[in-house]
Design a protein around this motif. Sequence first.
Motif, PDB file in Angstrom:
ATOM      1  N   GLN A 253       0.791  -1.072  -0.348  1.00 24.04           N
ATOM      2  CA  GLN A 253       0.044  -0.021  -0.124  1.00 24.04           C
ATOM      3  C   GLN A 253       0.520   1.228   0.042  1.00 24.04           C
ATOM      4  O   GLN A 253       0.675   2.294  -0.520  1.00 24.04           O
ATOM      5  N   ALA A 254       2.173   0.628   0.713  1.00 30.63           N
ATOM      6  CA  ALA A 254       2.958   2.269   0.554  1.00 30.63           C
ATOM      7  C   ALA A 254       3.440   2.789  -0.713  1.00 30.63           C
ATOM      8  O   ALA A 254       3.436   3.692  -1.092  1.00 30.63           O
ATOM      9  N   LEU A 255       3.608   1.371  -1.415  1.00 32.06           N
ATOM     10  CA  LEU A 255       4.751   1.612  -2.304  1.00 32.06           C
ATOM     11  C   LEU A 255       3.460   2.607  -3.856  1.00 32.06           C
ATOM     12  O   LEU A 255       3.073   3.569  -4.201  1.00 32.06           O
ATOM     13  N   LYS A 256       1.714   1.854  -3.571  1.00 36.36           N
ATOM     14  CA  LYS A 256       0.518   2.479  -4.218  1.00 36.36           C
ATOM     15  C   LYS A 256       0.579   4.128  -4.534  1.00 36.36           C
ATOM     16  O   LYS A 256       0.229   4.966  -5.010  1.00 36.36           O
ATOM     17  N   MET A 257       0.473   3.943  -2.767  1.00 35.65           N
ATOM     18  CA  MET A 257       0.193   5.697  -2.286  1.00 35.65           C
ATOM     19  C   MET A 257       1.626   6.633  -2.570  1.00 35.65           C
ATOM     20  O   MET A 257       1.840   7.582  -3.518  1.00 35.65           O
ATOM     21  N   ALA A 258       2.696   5.933  -2.668  1.00 38.06           N
ATOM     22  CA  ALA A 258       3.614   7.015  -3.306  1.00 38.06           C
ATOM     23  C   ALA A 258       4.028   7.404  -4.239  1.00 38.06           C
ATOM     24  O   ALA A 258       4.341   8.567  -5.013  1.00 38.06           O
ATOM     25  N   SER A 259       4.211   5.922  -5.251  1.00 41.21           N
ATOM     26  CA  SER A 259       3.522   6.628  -6.917  1.00 41.21           C
ATOM     27  C   SER A 259       2.597   7.422  -7.361  1.00 41.21           C
ATOM     28  O   SER A 259       3.320   7.846  -8.411  1.00 41.21           O
ATOM     29  N   MET A 260       1.677   7.581  -6.762  1.00 37.54           N
ATOM     30  CA  MET A 260       0.891   8.617  -7.251  1.00 37.54           C
ATOM     31  C   MET A 260       1.228  10.015  -7.440  1.00 37.54           C
ATOM     32  O   MET A 260       1.158  10.472  -8.535  1.00 37.54           O
ATOM     33  N   PHE A 261       3.056  10.254  -6.077  1.00 39.70           N
ATOM     34  CA  PHE A 261       3.501  11.173  -6.389  1.00 39.70           C
ATOM     35  C   PHE A 261       4.442  11.798  -7.454  1.00 39.70           C
ATOM     36  O   PHE A 261       4.714  12.464  -6.588  1.00 39.70           O
ATOM     37  N   GLN A 272      17.047  -4.333   0.886  1.00 45.78           N
ATOM     38  CA  GLN A 272      18.670  -4.766   0.972  1.00 45.78           C
ATOM     39  C   GLN A 272      18.264  -6.194   1.720  1.00 45.78           C
ATOM     40  O   GLN A 272      18.165  -5.919   3.236  1.00 45.78           O
ATOM     41  N   THR A 273      19.078  -7.357   1.281  1.00 40.10           N
ATOM     42  CA  THR A 273      18.890  -8.618   1.534  1.00 40.10           C
ATOM     43  C   THR A 273      20.210  -8.895   2.383  1.00 40.10           C
ATOM     44  O   THR A 273      21.370  -7.726   2.344  1.00 40.10           O
ATOM     45  N   LYS A 274      20.505  -9.870   3.477  1.00 36.49           N
ATOM     46  CA  LYS A 274      21.565  -9.685   3.743  1.00 36.49           C
ATOM     47  C   LYS A 274      22.503 -10.385   3.373  1.00 36.49           C
ATOM     48  O   LYS A 274      24.244  -9.525   3.923  1.00 36.49           O
ATOM     49  N   ASN A 275      22.841 -10.550   2.456  1.00 38.11           N
ATOM     50  CA  ASN A 275      24.177 -10.513   1.387  1.00 38.11           C
ATOM     51  C   ASN A 275      23.751  -9.297   0.385  1.00 38.11           C
ATOM     52  O   ASN A 275      25.688  -9.326  -0.111  1.00 38.11           O
ATOM     53  N   GLY A 276      23.969  -8.126   1.215  1.00 37.71           N
ATOM     54  CA  GLY A 276      23.820  -6.986   0.438  1.00 37.71           C
ATOM     55  C   GLY A 276      23.188  -6.525  -0.862  1.00 37.71           C
ATOM     56  O   GLY A 276      22.826  -5.155  -1.225  1.00 37.71           O
ATOM     57  N   GLN A 277      22.312  -7.144  -1.219  1.00 38.05           N
ATOM     58  CA  GLN A 277      21.907  -7.501  -2.378  1.00 38.05           C
ATOM     59  C   GLN A 277      21.162  -6.600  -2.854  1.00 38.05           C
ATOM     60  O   GLN A 277      20.201  -6.685  -1.285  1.00 38.05           O
ATOM     61  N   GLN A 278      20.583  -5.789  -3.769  1.00 37.85           N
ATOM     62  CA  GLN A 278      19.274  -4.633  -3.451  1.00 37.85           C
ATOM     63  C   GLN A 278      18.066  -4.926  -4.253  1.00 37.85           C
ATOM     64  O   GLN A 278      18.515  -4.573  -5.432  1.00 37.85           O
ATOM     65  N   GLN A 279      16.621  -4.670  -4.240  1.00 37.69           N
ATOM     66  CA  GLN A 279      15.635  -4.665  -4.738  1.00 37.69           C
ATOM     67  C   GLN A 279      15.165  -3.384  -4.448  1.00 37.69           C
ATOM     68  O   GLN A 279      14.916  -2.512  -3.584  1.00 37.69           O
ATOM     69  N   ILE A 280      14.550  -2.463  -6.216  1.00 38.88           N
ATOM     70  CA  ILE A 280      15.123  -1.139  -5.950  1.00 38.88           C
ATOM     71  C   ILE A 280      13.085  -0.964  -6.753  1.00 38.88           C
ATOM     72  O   ILE A 280      12.883  -1.358  -7.392  1.00 38.88           O
ATOM     73  N   TYR A 281      11.852  -0.341  -5.971  1.00 37.31           N
ATOM     74  CA  TYR A 281      11.186   0.298  -6.370  1.00 37.31           C
ATOM     75  C   TYR A 281      10.922   1.141  -6.541  1.00 37.31           C
ATOM     76  O   TYR A 281      11.048   2.187  -6.199  1.00 37.31           O
ATOM     77  N   LYS A 282      10.083   1.652  -7.996  1.00 39.18           N
ATOM     78  CA  LYS A 282      10.272   2.626  -8.607  1.00 39.18           C
ATOM     79  C   LYS A 282       8.401   2.420  -8.973  1.00 39.18           C
ATOM     80  O   LYS A 282       7.971   2.147  -9.861  1.00 39.18           O
ATOM     81  N   ALA A 283       8.130   4.254  -9.496  1.00 38.96           N
ATOM     82  CA  ALA A 283       6.850   5.037  -9.214  1.00 38.96           C
ATOM     83  C   ALA A 283       6.978   4.165 -10.893  1.00 38.96           C
ATOM     84  O   ALA A 283       7.193   4.356 -11.733  1.00 38.96           O
ATOM     85  N   GLY A 290      -1.594   5.054 -13.071  1.00 39.21           N
ATOM     86  CA  GLY A 290      -1.514   5.950 -14.649  1.00 39.21           C
ATOM     87  C   GLY A 290      -2.500   6.569 -13.779  1.00 39.21           C
ATOM     88  O   GLY A 290      -1.989   8.139 -13.803  1.00 39.21           O
ATOM     89  N   TYR A 291      -2.563   7.420 -11.916  1.00 36.48           N
ATOM     90  CA  TYR A 291      -3.248   8.435 -11.274  1.00 36.48           C
ATOM     91  C   TYR A 291      -2.070   9.168 -10.557  1.00 36.48           C
ATOM     92  O   TYR A 291      -1.592   8.305  -9.915  1.00 36.48           O
ATOM     93  N   LYS A 292      -2.033  10.355 -11.127  1.00 39.19           N
ATOM     94  CA  LYS A 292      -0.680  11.174 -10.519  1.00 39.19           C
ATOM     95  C   LYS A 292      -0.984  12.580 -10.009  1.00 39.19           C
ATOM     96  O   LYS A 292      -1.904  12.670 -10.252  1.00 39.19           O
ATOM     97  N   VAL A 293      -0.227  12.521  -8.778  1.00 46.34           N
ATOM     98  CA  VAL A 293      -0.551  14.206  -7.979  1.00 46.34           C
ATOM     99  C   VAL A 293       0.091  15.277  -8.686  1.00 46.34           C
ATOM    100  O   VAL A 293       1.644  14.655  -8.611  1.00 46.34           O
ATOM    101  N   THR A 294       0.091  15.820  -8.805  1.00 46.85           N
ATOM    102  CA  THR A 294       1.116  16.744  -9.669  1.00 46.85           C
ATOM    103  C   THR A 294       1.312  18.445  -8.780  1.00 46.85           C
ATOM    104  O   THR A 294       1.925  18.701  -9.273  1.00 46.85           O
ATOM    105  N   LYS A 295       0.304  18.494  -8.071  1.00 47.21           N
ATOM    106  CA  LYS A 295       0.143  19.499  -6.968  1.00 47.21           C
ATOM    107  C   LYS A 295       1.046  19.886  -6.262  1.00 47.21           C
ATOM    108  O   LYS A 295       1.839  18.978  -6.130  1.00 47.21           O
ATOM    109  N   ILE A 311       7.832   5.081   4.714  1.00 47.01           N
ATOM    110  CA  ILE A 311       8.667   4.877   3.404  1.00 47.01           C
ATOM    111  C   ILE A 311       7.336   6.008   2.888  1.00 47.01           C
ATOM    112  O   ILE A 311       8.085   5.979   1.631  1.00 47.01           O
ATOM    113  N   PHE A 312       6.153   5.990   2.798  1.00 48.15           N
ATOM    114  CA  PHE A 312       6.268   6.926   2.304  1.00 48.15           C
ATOM    115  C   PHE A 312       6.146   8.114   2.026  1.00 48.15           C
ATOM    116  O   PHE A 312       6.537   9.018   1.232  1.00 48.15           O
ATOM    117  N   ALA A 313       6.708   8.877   3.707  1.00 49.30           N
ATOM    118  CA  ALA A 313       6.899   9.995   3.740  1.00 49.30           C
ATOM    119  C   ALA A 313       8.377  10.082   3.295  1.00 49.30           C
ATOM    120  O   ALA A 313       8.779  11.202   2.455  1.00 49.30           O
TER     121      ALA A 313
END
Length: 475
Positions: A253-261, A272-283, A290-295, A311-313
Amino acid sequence: MKNKQPKFVKKATLIWSILIALLVGGGIAYTVAYFQTRTIVSQAQATSASMQKIEAVYNNIQTNYYKSVSASKVTNGAIKGMISALDDPFSEYMDKSEATSLNNQISSSFSGIGAEVQKSGQYIKIISPIKGTPAKKAGLLPGDVITAVNGKSIAGKTITQAVNLMRGKIGTKVTLTIKRGGKSFKQTLTRAKIPVSTVNTKLVDKKIGYIQITSVSERTASELKAALKKLDKKGATAYVLDVRDNPGGLMDQALKMASMFLKNGKTIMRVQTKNGQQQIYKAGKKYDGGYKVTKPVAVLMNGGSASAAEIFAAALHQSADAPLIGTQSYGKGTVQTVSDFTDKSEMKITIAKWLTPNGDWINKKGLTPTYKADYPKYAYLQLINTKKTYQLGDVSSEVKTLQKELTALGYFSGKTNGYFGKTTQTAVQNYQKKAGLTITGKADAKTVVNLETKVQAKVAQNDRALAKAESLLSK
């Protein structure tokens, strides 16, 4: 054992991918592979030896213990012992009833006191009381430690066991023993239905949309989207997003909320898992449809803002330049996953760190506000026990609180020393006269409740963080 989707304090809709880097290239690859194989074999041997020891202890108990003992009881004890050895407040084993209780909490279909908690040593610490719930109304604060429920110590109990003691039928009472700083006190709360709706809105300053997000549960992203559209129709030109005292919840839900902005492709968070590898989440459209807030937006936070709220903040601040206004956030920077067993018990275990878009790990540190602003000090006064009447000659911490509340409203100017003297009596009489109450000079239940209601109204009128946000967004 069946693996479920991970929980971020609560459950998060996320499937983890374990990426294995294949090393190639002559003798180097051979050498690395050789030592990796030896390591795997060594680990397997160590695991085998450990399991043999556990099995030996189990068999010894079943064979030689002087009385019969339930096999499930011994098994559950062993599992809980292993989880406890991690010394991680967010990892936990739950039997069937405990797992059901947690799942009800995730869907916001439960009754209780309304506070997000975590393990703290032998006891339970409040992360955040949820706005509008008994815990918030009773004046419980982030950092308060619950040591007993209805007079019985909760030392050594799991989070779920302690929470189950605090829950009960709507309208029934529960008494908590709270440790705050060096003081300990009891607070009786009336259990209530915890609000299902997590988003509240209003229009402030005629053109700024104020959106309060109280927690992050299964419907929060859709509620937020609906709130934004509603305020748009009312002519909002900017938004204040208030996640103060938001204990967090679901990561998806935090991913969905943040992506709007955020613009598509902007980073929301990293895991980041314990082996140091990272998974990056992008809007992108997969999160916001497809809903975006531009204000323009500003985010309000405080020490009760945790986990998914952080996460959201962090995403809005670091990837959309939104200012953070308030006080330091809680600092919960880990991700949990939940595994189901066939007997419907569950194991929740921390599997990774989550990082902000800039790669910061805020665990136990929190997010730092761009602009520091807080409620006035009287916003954090403990509620007064209304079972007693306070009068001339009394000396207590509750009289001291009474004096501070009267001071906040302009009725008392003496020393707030906890002594109910003539000055305090006169202040109570003046308040009672102004409020249309029977003038007795004694602070009875009716007077105290009326007084505290007025104090809370003044707190709302003196919301310095909101005032700062309005000032920034009005420019």
